[in-house]
Design an enzyme around this catalytic site. Structure first.
Site, PDB file in Angstrom:
ATOM      1  N   HIS B  46      52.540 -36.007  44.556  1.00 31.24           N
ATOM      2  CA  HIS B  46      53.363 -34.903  44.242  1.00 31.24           C
ATOM      3  C   HIS B  46      54.221 -34.363  45.526  1.00 31.24           C
ATOM      4  O   HIS B  46      55.248 -34.024  45.800  1.00 31.24           O
ATOM      5  CB  HIS B  46      52.689 -33.843  43.572  1.00 31.24           C
ATOM      6  CG  HIS B  46      53.625 -32.948  42.708  1.00 31.24           C
ATOM      7  ND1 HIS B  46      54.375 -33.437  41.780  1.00 31.24           N
ATOM      8  CD2 HIS B  46      53.989 -31.700  42.949  1.00 31.24           C
ATOM      9  CE1 HIS B  46      55.259 -32.533  41.084  1.00 31.24           C
ATOM     10  NE2 HIS B  46      54.912 -31.507  42.144  1.00 31.24           N
ATOM     11  N   GLU B  68      53.392 -41.473  40.102  1.00 34.58           N
ATOM     12  CA  GLU B  68      52.989 -40.152  39.571  1.00 34.58           C
ATOM     13  C   GLU B  68      52.704 -40.396  38.457  1.00 34.58           C
ATOM     14  O   GLU B  68      51.656 -39.647  37.675  1.00 34.58           O
ATOM     15  CB  GLU B  68      53.740 -39.043  39.974  1.00 34.58           C
ATOM     16  CG  GLU B  68      53.162 -37.966  40.655  1.00 34.58           C
ATOM     17  CD  GLU B  68      54.353 -36.688  41.015  1.00 34.58           C
ATOM     18  OE1 GLU B  68      54.838 -36.230  39.811  1.00 34.58           O
ATOM     19  OE2 GLU B  68      54.664 -36.544  41.986  1.00 34.58           O
ATOM     20  N   ASN B 420      39.690 -61.878  61.450  1.00 34.18           N
ATOM     21  CA  ASN B 420      38.933 -63.112  62.027  1.00 34.18           C
ATOM     22  C   ASN B 420      37.454 -63.119  61.570  1.00 34.18           C
ATOM     23  O   ASN B 420      37.020 -64.254  60.940  1.00 34.18           O
ATOM     24  CB  ASN B 420      38.792 -62.792  63.696  1.00 34.18           C
ATOM     25  CG  ASN B 420      38.151 -64.072  64.325  1.00 34.18           C
ATOM     26  OD1 ASN B 420      38.638 -65.228  64.428  1.00 34.18           O
ATOM     27  ND2 ASN B 420      36.925 -63.997  64.730  1.00 34.18           N
TER      28      ASN B 420
END
Lengths: 158, 684
Positions: B46, B68, B420
């Site tokens: 918000h 939202e 990795n």
């Protein structure tokens, strides 16, 4: 700065180079320093005199006489380093003397003549005629063009 | 100018909010029923939306807005959190991040987000879509609605499946009843109550979605699903409910218990297991939820008394302070010369205070490594998912502090090492299971201080490094000669992984194995003045250990004199110093060389190389600094050694960029500037 604009005047720092007077706008000038020890930086263009310690900041110094192709002289008591800021660069310019601040009405500024004192018109913003004085206004962006610095460097290496 | 100031603030704060969202989403994934976390995310979103709108970044604002809506749905129990939904939310946070980074790098923050927007809208509409449509359309859209809403929410855990199957064995019908209220329904809770009343007369309610308390609080749109066991027929159930006024539509479906059992059993599949976990978690949370909610809120809102300071201002402060130190030195000298005890005392006091001040300023530049670490959990999650591996990331020592300049550089190498570890280190769940390990791999990211250094370790409990495989690869790519093979220690073999162009991946994956790999990591770390080592036990795991200096702004150098100029050579490049006689210098094809411990080392005379004005007589003895770049060496001929010193690194400014063989400058005790020699540039 907005005030000076309103009044149609520009405030410039006046300095001496050989027997001519030049001006740079005051808002581009950070400070005026006395001559001090300059550390040479090897393998740079010859107008780059070196670097100084300016209150903890390593600042490059340009020999303005050399930059403009004027013959060199020994440092005197009146030799000054004008620290100017253009964009994100801060550079010191070695000049013969710096001792005046003047307001120039903008309508007195004329475009640069083709050749003034042997300096290429490119570096100039204009000329201001004030009573008996003739002030040459520098175009610092051009004088400090890093691109040119590089070109000259590569030229030297070749 | 002012707009720029706001922009910096906007970018900083946006990044913080995005990070908070990422962190909380990860928490939510582990604790899907926790509304406090959802609220936290919602708040961040918000605020971000508000800021973006104020700054005029409409795309950013609108995507945040749609996100939202989904979060709001979750908060109000209209949407149940599932891995799929979280994936979409994560994806949208990624997009938001990309937008903010685009703005930070001077862009306009625009980005094509139609795909993720469509997904978000689908999730959001999952519920009230059908409420708006007439009966016939429901029939056709049912599949979709169920896919987005029904199928994910109406999954049953072990217990519920057992209850349902027992009920059917006793002759009851297990029905999933979807009730849609009319959109103009005024007292939704009252209707829900009436519906429940009706249903309880004819059978038993096992479960409702949203849960009953949400229904009572009207925290739902217009439809809800009830799982009912009854002896009545579906038609009967439907007709009875339709008697309640303001009910738009009732859909009764027989539950296919076999399918649910199947879904529960075949959960080698990560997502379905996750879902059942989620249900489990949420049901657990309903009982003890309030407590943990409160704790969560406390943890998430630390009231920190800090201010944001631009790093440049700290640099300026540091510069001014150095000036002070230089003046202090002069004062000390004067006090000594004058032999005035009062002055000496004052200067000594000043020295102590400035020493403390220096520590404080240096500390101000230190930031916790957490800043870098906190983006890894999300990255590991995504990567593990892509590679179909189960990985648990543990972070230790996130509070360890490092200089800001190091922090900025360390992220990429760490990303590489983590990738990795996940790709090459951790085995697939099946393989781990067969090897008798838990199917979830563990990766530990650990940071700690030791002396003047910070160590960061990335370790996994995966397969370890196969010595023979590395050697074979190294020989075939010519990094190691066949004769040398036997003489190498295990450690030396592992170090080969850092050789450029060597990848041990059997097949090239998206993640790594493209030949650009650990050599990049090694180069980066070394450019930061650190080093990286690797240790491994076959079958038990691999540990990469990075050693870094605490700060990049202070380095150790050897100060040397070249004629009357002073230069600094970084200690990290120096192997040793030597003094050689004229006759020890040999010539090899126009190049002066010396014999240094059996190898021929070329000499570079700094006086000539830097065109230093000659002020001294040539000596028969030469001071030489042997420097290295990787395995190559060179001897720098200087006039004298001044000594080792800690110096503060400075740049030459924006005007003099890329001066050949000079990497920077420093200010010496006498206030003069000395240049730092870039040995890497000298050795080709």
């Amino acid at each position: 700065m907005s005030e000076t604009n309103l009044m149609n005047e520009i405030k410039v720092i006046v300095f001496q180079l050989k027997d001519e007077e030049y001006g740079v706008e005051v808002h581009q000038v950070k400070s005026i320093e006395r001559m001090q020890h300059i550390t040479r930086v090897p393998r740079t263009t010859d107008f780059v005199k070196g670097v100084i310690n300016l209150r903890g900041v390593v600042t490059p110094i340009i020999e303005l006489r050399n930059r403009f192709g004027i013959e060199q002289i020994e440092t005197t008591d009146s030799t000054r380093i004008i620290i100017v800021a253009v964009g994100n660069m801060e550079v010191g310019l070695i000049v013969d003397a710096a001792n005046d601040v003047v307001d120039i009405p903008t309508d007195l500024v004329e475009p640069p003549p083709q050749v003034v004192g042997g300096i290429e018109a490119d570096y100039l913003r204009g000329v201001a005629k004030m009573e008996k004085r003739l002030l040459i206004l520098l175009n610092l962006d051009k004088v400090l063009n890093p691109k040119e610095l590089k070109e000259m460097k590569t030229f030297e290496v070749v | 100018m002012e707009k720029n100031q706001y922009l910096d603030m906007f970018i900083d704060e946006s990044k913080e909010h995005l990070q908070a969202m990422n962190d909380n989403l990860l928490k939510l994934e582990n604790d899907p029923g926790n509304v406090a976390i959802v609220n936290e995310i919602f708040r961040s979103a918000h605020t971000l939306k508000g800021m973006a709108a104020t700054m005029g970044y409409e795309d950013l604002a609108s995507l945040t807005h749609i996100m939202e809506n989904v979060l709001d749905g979750i908060r109000n129990h209209k949407i149940t959190v599932t891995t799929e939904i979280l994936d979409v939310v994560f994806e949208s946070v990624d997009d938001l991040e990309a937008m903010v980074f685009s703005i930070a790098s001077g862009g306009d923050g625009k980005r094509d987000v139609t795909k993720v927007v469509a997904l978000l809208e689908k999730i959001e509409k999952g519920e009230h879509l059908s409420g708006l449509l007439n009966v016939q359309e429901i029939a056709s859209t049912q599949e979709v609605t169920y896919a987005a809403f029904g199928s994910t929410t109406e999954k049953y855990d072990d217990f519920e499946v057992t209850v349902l199957s027992q009920a059917t064995e006793q002759g009851f019908n297990a029905n999933q009843v979807k009730i849609s209220l009319r959109e103009d329904c005024i007292l939704k809770a009252a209707r829900v109550f009436m519906v429940f009343e009706v249903l309880e007369q004819i059978g038993e309610i096992i479960k409702s979605t949203p849960p009953v308390d949400a229904l009572e609080e009207e925290n739902f749109d217009y439809e809800f699903i009830v799982t009912l066991i009854t002896k009545e027929s579906s038609d009967d159930v439907r007709n009875r409910i339709l008697k309640v006024s303001e009910v738009e539509n009732v859909d009764v479906k027989n539950i296919d218990l076999e399918a649910h059992k199947h879904a529960l059993n075949s959960d080698n599949n990560q997502s379905s297991e996750h879902d059942s976990n989620i249900l489990h978690e949420s049901s657990k949370n309903e009982s003890d939820g309030t407590d943990s909610n409160k704790q969560e809120v406390k943890v998430n809102n630390p009231t920190s008394k800090t201010i944001r300071v631009n790093i440049e201002r700290l640099d300026i402060l540091m510069n001014l302070f150095e000036e002070l130190v230089i003046d202090r030195g002069r004062l000390e000298q004067i006090a000594r010369d004058l032999k005035s005890s009062e002055l000496t005392e004052t200067v000594e006091h000043m020295s102590r205070i400035s020493g403390d001040l220096q520590n404080i300023i240096l500390n101000m530049r230190m930031v916790p490594v957490e800043q870098v670490f906190n983006r890894f959990p999300k990255m590991v999650r995504g990567l593990a998912k892509d590679l179909k591996k189960k990985v648990n990331l543990e972070i230790i020592g996130a509070e360890t502090e490092l200089d800001r300049t190091v922090i900025d550089e360390i992220g990429d190498p760490l990303v590489h090492l983590l990738r990795n570890s996940i790709d090459h280190g951790v085995e697939t769940p099946e393989k781990r299971f067969n090897d008798g390990k838990s199917d979830e791999g563990n990766i530990t990211l650990k940071a700690y201080h030791s002396g003047n250094h910070v160590f960061i370790e990335v370790s996994d409990d995966g397969a370890g490094i196969n010595r023979d495989k590395v050697l074979k690869k190294a020989i075939s790519s010519g990094v190691v000669s066949k004769e040398n093979e036997k003489n190498l220690t295990d450690k030396q073999v592992y170090e080969l992984l850092f050789a450029s162009g060597l990848s041990t991946a059997d097949e090239i994956t998206d993640v790594s194995g493209r030949g650009v790999g650990l050599d990049v990591v090694k180069n980066k770390i070394e450019s930061l003045g650190g080093n990286v080592t690797v240790d491994s036990i076959l079958g038990e795991g691999t540990t990469f250990s990075i050693q870094l200096p605490l700060t990049l702004s202070i380095i150790s150098v050897m100060l040397v004199e070249v004629q009357s100029e002073k230069y600094a050579i970084p200690l990290s490049s120096i192997i040793e110093t030597a003094i050689v006689k004229d006759e020890d210098i040999l010539a090899a094809h126009n190049q002066k060389v010396i014999d240094f411990r059996g190898s021929v080392v070329p000499l570079i005379n700094l006086t000539d190389f830097f065109d230093v004005p000659k002020t001294r007589q040539q000596d028969a003895y030469h001071s030489i600094v042997i420097v290295r770049k990787g395995a190559r060496m060179a001897g720098l001929v200087v006039d004298s050694f001044i000594g080792q010193q800690e110096i503060v690194l400075k740049s030459l400014g924006n005007y003099l960029t890329n001066v050949f063989a000079i990497s920077g400058a420093t200010i010496l005790g006498d206030g003069q500037v000395a240049l730092i020699v870039d040995c890497n540039a000298l050795i080709k």
